[in-house]
Scaffold this motif. Structure first.
Motif, PDB file in Angstrom:
ATOM      1  N   PRO A  27       1.037  -1.198   0.136  1.00 10.97           N
ATOM      2  CA  PRO A  27      -0.058   0.131  -0.034  1.00 10.97           C
ATOM      3  C   PRO A  27       0.874   1.270   0.059  1.00 10.97           C
ATOM      4  N   VAL A  28       0.519   2.298  -1.068  1.00 14.16           N
ATOM      5  CA  VAL A  28       0.963   3.669  -1.022  1.00 14.16           C
ATOM      6  C   VAL A  28      -0.147   4.598  -0.955  1.00 14.16           C
ATOM      7  N   ALA A  29      -0.361   5.428   0.084  1.00  9.93           N
ATOM      8  CA  ALA A  29      -1.504   6.315   0.197  1.00  9.93           C
ATOM      9  C   ALA A  29      -2.668   5.817   0.081  1.00  9.93           C
ATOM     10  N   GLY A  30      -2.653   4.522   0.841  1.00  6.22           N
ATOM     11  CA  GLY A  30      -4.186   3.953   0.855  1.00  6.22           C
ATOM     12  C   GLY A  30      -4.441   3.075  -0.054  1.00  6.22           C
ATOM     13  N   LYS A  31      -3.610   2.704  -1.284  1.00  3.19           N
ATOM     14  CA  LYS A  31      -3.971   2.058  -2.200  1.00  3.19           C
ATOM     15  C   LYS A  31      -2.691   0.911  -2.716  1.00  3.19           C
ATOM     16  N   PRO A  32      -2.899  -0.169  -3.257  1.00  9.34           N
ATOM     17  CA  PRO A  32      -1.655  -0.777  -3.727  1.00  9.34           C
ATOM     18  C   PRO A  32      -1.201  -0.156  -4.823  1.00  9.34           C
ATOM     19  N   ILE A  33       0.487  -0.152  -5.004  1.00  9.62           N
ATOM     20  CA  ILE A  33       0.885   0.383  -5.893  1.00  9.62           C
ATOM     21  C   ILE A  33       0.340   0.084  -7.243  1.00  9.62           C
ATOM     22  N   LEU A  34      -0.070  -1.268  -7.737  1.00  9.29           N
ATOM     23  CA  LEU A  34      -0.688  -1.344  -9.069  1.00  9.29           C
ATOM     24  C   LEU A  34      -1.918  -0.564  -9.252  1.00  9.29           C
ATOM     25  N   GLU A  35      -2.585  -0.377  -8.317  1.00  9.96           N
ATOM     26  CA  GLU A  35      -3.896   0.439  -8.613  1.00  9.96           C
ATOM     27  C   GLU A  35      -3.579   2.104  -8.748  1.00  9.96           C
ATOM     28  N   HIS A  36      -2.573   2.470  -8.328  1.00  4.21           N
ATOM     29  CA  HIS A  36      -2.142   3.803  -8.701  1.00  4.21           C
ATOM     30  C   HIS A  36      -1.735   3.730 -10.221  1.00  4.21           C
ATOM     31  N   THR A  37      -0.798   2.605 -10.493  1.00  3.36           N
ATOM     32  CA  THR A  37      -0.381   2.632 -11.835  1.00  3.36           C
ATOM     33  C   THR A  37      -1.353   2.573 -12.975  1.00  3.36           C
ATOM     34  N   LEU A  38      -2.463   1.820 -12.721  1.00  2.00           N
ATOM     35  CA  LEU A  38      -3.748   1.750 -13.512  1.00  2.00           C
ATOM     36  C   LEU A  38      -4.172   3.142 -13.638  1.00  2.00           C
ATOM     37  N   GLY A  39      -4.300   3.945 -12.473  1.00  2.00           N
ATOM     38  CA  GLY A  39      -4.852   5.172 -12.559  1.00  2.00           C
ATOM     39  C   GLY A  39      -3.828   6.275 -13.320  1.00  2.00           C
ATOM     40  N   PHE A  40      -2.754   5.985 -13.669  1.00  2.03           N
ATOM     41  CA  PHE A  40      -1.886   7.000 -14.345  1.00  2.03           C
ATOM     42  C   PHE A  40      -1.761   6.404 -16.094  1.00  2.03           C
ATOM     43  N   LEU A  41      -2.623   5.335 -16.264  1.00  2.00           N
ATOM     44  CA  LEU A  41      -2.438   5.069 -17.769  1.00  2.00           C
ATOM     45  C   LEU A  41      -3.050   6.029 -18.569  1.00  2.00           C
ATOM     46  N   PRO A  42      -2.694   6.240 -19.875  1.00  2.00           N
ATOM     47  CA  PRO A  42      -3.400   6.944 -20.878  1.00  2.00           C
ATOM     48  C   PRO A  42      -4.835   6.336 -21.056  1.00  2.00           C
ATOM     49  N   LYS A  43      -5.590   7.170 -21.364  1.00  2.00           N
ATOM     50  CA  LYS A  43      -7.186   6.719 -21.724  1.00  2.00           C
ATOM     51  C   LYS A  43      -6.998   5.609 -22.739  1.00  2.00           C
ATOM     52  N   GLU A  44      -5.890   5.813 -23.787  1.00  2.00           N
ATOM     53  CA  GLU A  44      -6.165   4.710 -25.095  1.00  2.00           C
ATOM     54  C   GLU A  44      -6.003   3.279 -24.237  1.00  2.00           C
ATOM     55  N   ILE A  45      -5.376   3.330 -23.379  1.00  2.00           N
ATOM     56  CA  ILE A  45      -5.309   1.603 -22.726  1.00  2.00           C
ATOM     57  C   ILE A  45      -6.532   1.326 -22.201  1.00  2.00           C
ATOM     58  N   ASP A  46      -6.945   0.006 -22.937  1.00  2.00           N
ATOM     59  CA  ASP A  46      -8.528  -0.477 -22.682  1.00  2.00           C
ATOM     60  C   ASP A  46      -8.409  -1.838 -22.079  1.00  2.00           C
ATOM     61  N   GLU A  47      -7.200  -2.203 -21.923  1.00  2.00           N
ATOM     62  CA  GLU A  47      -6.935  -3.706 -21.418  1.00  2.00           C
ATOM     63  C   GLU A  47      -5.707  -3.943 -20.823  1.00  2.00           C
ATOM     64  N   VAL A  48      -5.543  -4.419 -19.556  1.00  2.00           N
ATOM     65  CA  VAL A  48      -4.356  -4.444 -18.855  1.00  2.00           C
ATOM     66  C   VAL A  48      -3.962  -5.945 -18.738  1.00  2.00           C
ATOM     67  N   ILE A  49      -2.841  -6.325 -18.947  1.00  2.00           N
ATOM     68  CA  ILE A  49      -2.240  -7.839 -18.960  1.00  2.00           C
ATOM     69  C   ILE A  49      -1.500  -7.709 -17.757  1.00  2.00           C
ATOM     70  N   PHE A  50      -1.505  -8.344 -16.525  1.00  2.00           N
ATOM     71  CA  PHE A  50      -0.559  -8.489 -15.497  1.00  2.00           C
ATOM     72  C   PHE A  50       0.223  -9.888 -15.570  1.00  2.00           C
ATOM     73  N   VAL A  51       1.426  -9.773 -15.702  1.00  2.00           N
ATOM     74  CA  VAL A  51       2.378 -10.853 -15.675  1.00  2.00           C
ATOM     75  C   VAL A  51       2.764 -11.151 -14.296  1.00  2.00           C
ATOM     76  N   VAL A  52       2.165 -12.403 -13.990  1.00  2.00           N
ATOM     77  CA  VAL A  52       2.241 -12.740 -12.390  1.00  2.00           C
ATOM     78  C   VAL A  52       2.901 -14.085 -11.964  1.00  2.00           C
ATOM     79  N   ASN A  53       3.418 -14.260 -10.799  1.00  2.00           N
ATOM     80  CA  ASN A  53       3.958 -15.538 -10.390  1.00  2.00           C
ATOM     81  C   ASN A  53       3.709 -15.472  -8.959  1.00  2.00           C
ATOM     82  N   TYR A  54       4.918 -14.814  -8.109  1.00  2.00           N
ATOM     83  CA  TYR A  54       4.934 -14.935  -6.727  1.00  2.00           C
ATOM     84  C   TYR A  54       3.706 -14.241  -6.264  1.00  2.00           C
TER      85      TYR A  54
END
Length: 228
Positions: A27-54
């Motif tokens: 958490p950073v400022a009450g939200k997960p880092i990734l949630e902030h990242t999604l909030g900063f994406l350009p409006k043209e991005i309509d799909e997010v692909i998360f590469v996950v493991n751990y």
């Protein structure tokens, strides 16, 4: 347009915080880092692909199949074999042009908007001491020529900060092996740069979250992003 966010690593430098939660979900400022990242994406991005493991189930549980009006897709990186290997895991779900970001770094929306204006681009930031970074060599038109990893002579330079705009054409190039276990994304792009013009764009701002002390600094960055 799609965005690939690399979020598979173990976050060992952030332990003990990452024993039970993946680093990009801290958490950073009450939200997960990734949630902030999604909030900063350009409006043209309509799909997010998360590469996950751990501990990837934490990311799946939080974001589900749709978040903030964007489709969410998950790709499991079975072997943690570097940034090149991580992007290659997405080959079968990529449609065309796509953005790549590191899941544990904070980028500036304006920089990402500028990046996607080009067919191929990489984000870089000016540093006074480049000995800890991969540093780009560029031509007179600010196109990629080469990358030098952690040059011993140090000094100022344009450092790689792990944000890229690519296309399916990237998958036509063999991955460049940089160690016994890893394949490098920027090193592979150096090979691609022999055929394509890859623009190096100087970043307005960037904040990596590499250790626990960076979390407090990240909160300051978040406040600045939201007030600009």
């Amino acid at each position: 347009m799609q965005a690939v966010i690399l979020a598979a690593g173990k976050g060992t430098r952030m332990r003990p915080l990452t024993y039970d939660i993946p680093k990009p979900m801290l958490p950073v400022a009450g939200k997960p880092i990734l949630e902030h990242t999604l909030g900063f994406l350009p409006k043209e991005i309509d799909e997010v692909i998360f590469v996950v493991n751990y501990l990837g189930e934490h990311i799946r549980k939080h974001f589900g199949d749709e978040f903030g009006g964007r489709k969410i897709t998950y790709v499991h990186q079975d072997t943690l074999n570097g940034t090149g290997g991580a992007v290659h895991c997405c080959k079968d779900v990529i449609n065309g042009k796509f953005l790549v970001l590191m899941g544990d770094d904070l980028y500036h929306r304006d920089d990402l908007v500028k990046m996607i204006e080009f067919p191929f681009s990489i984000l870089a930031i000016h540093v006074d001491d480049c000995s800890r970074f991969g540093v780009f060599k560029i031509d007179e038109h600010h196109h990629l020529v080469d990358i030098i990893e952690k040059p011993k002579e140090g000094g100022p330079g344009l450092a790689n900060i792990g944000a890229y705009v690519l296309s399916k054409h990237f998958f036509d190039y063999p991955l460049v092996q940089i160690s016994e276990t890893e394949f490098g994304l920027p090193q592979t792009l150096v090979q691609m740069a022999q055929d394509e013009k890859i623009k190096i764009i100087k970043a307005h701002d960037w904040h990596p979250i590499g250790n626990p002390d960076d979390l407090g600094k990240a909160e300051e960055i978040i406040r600045r992003f939201y007030t600009e």
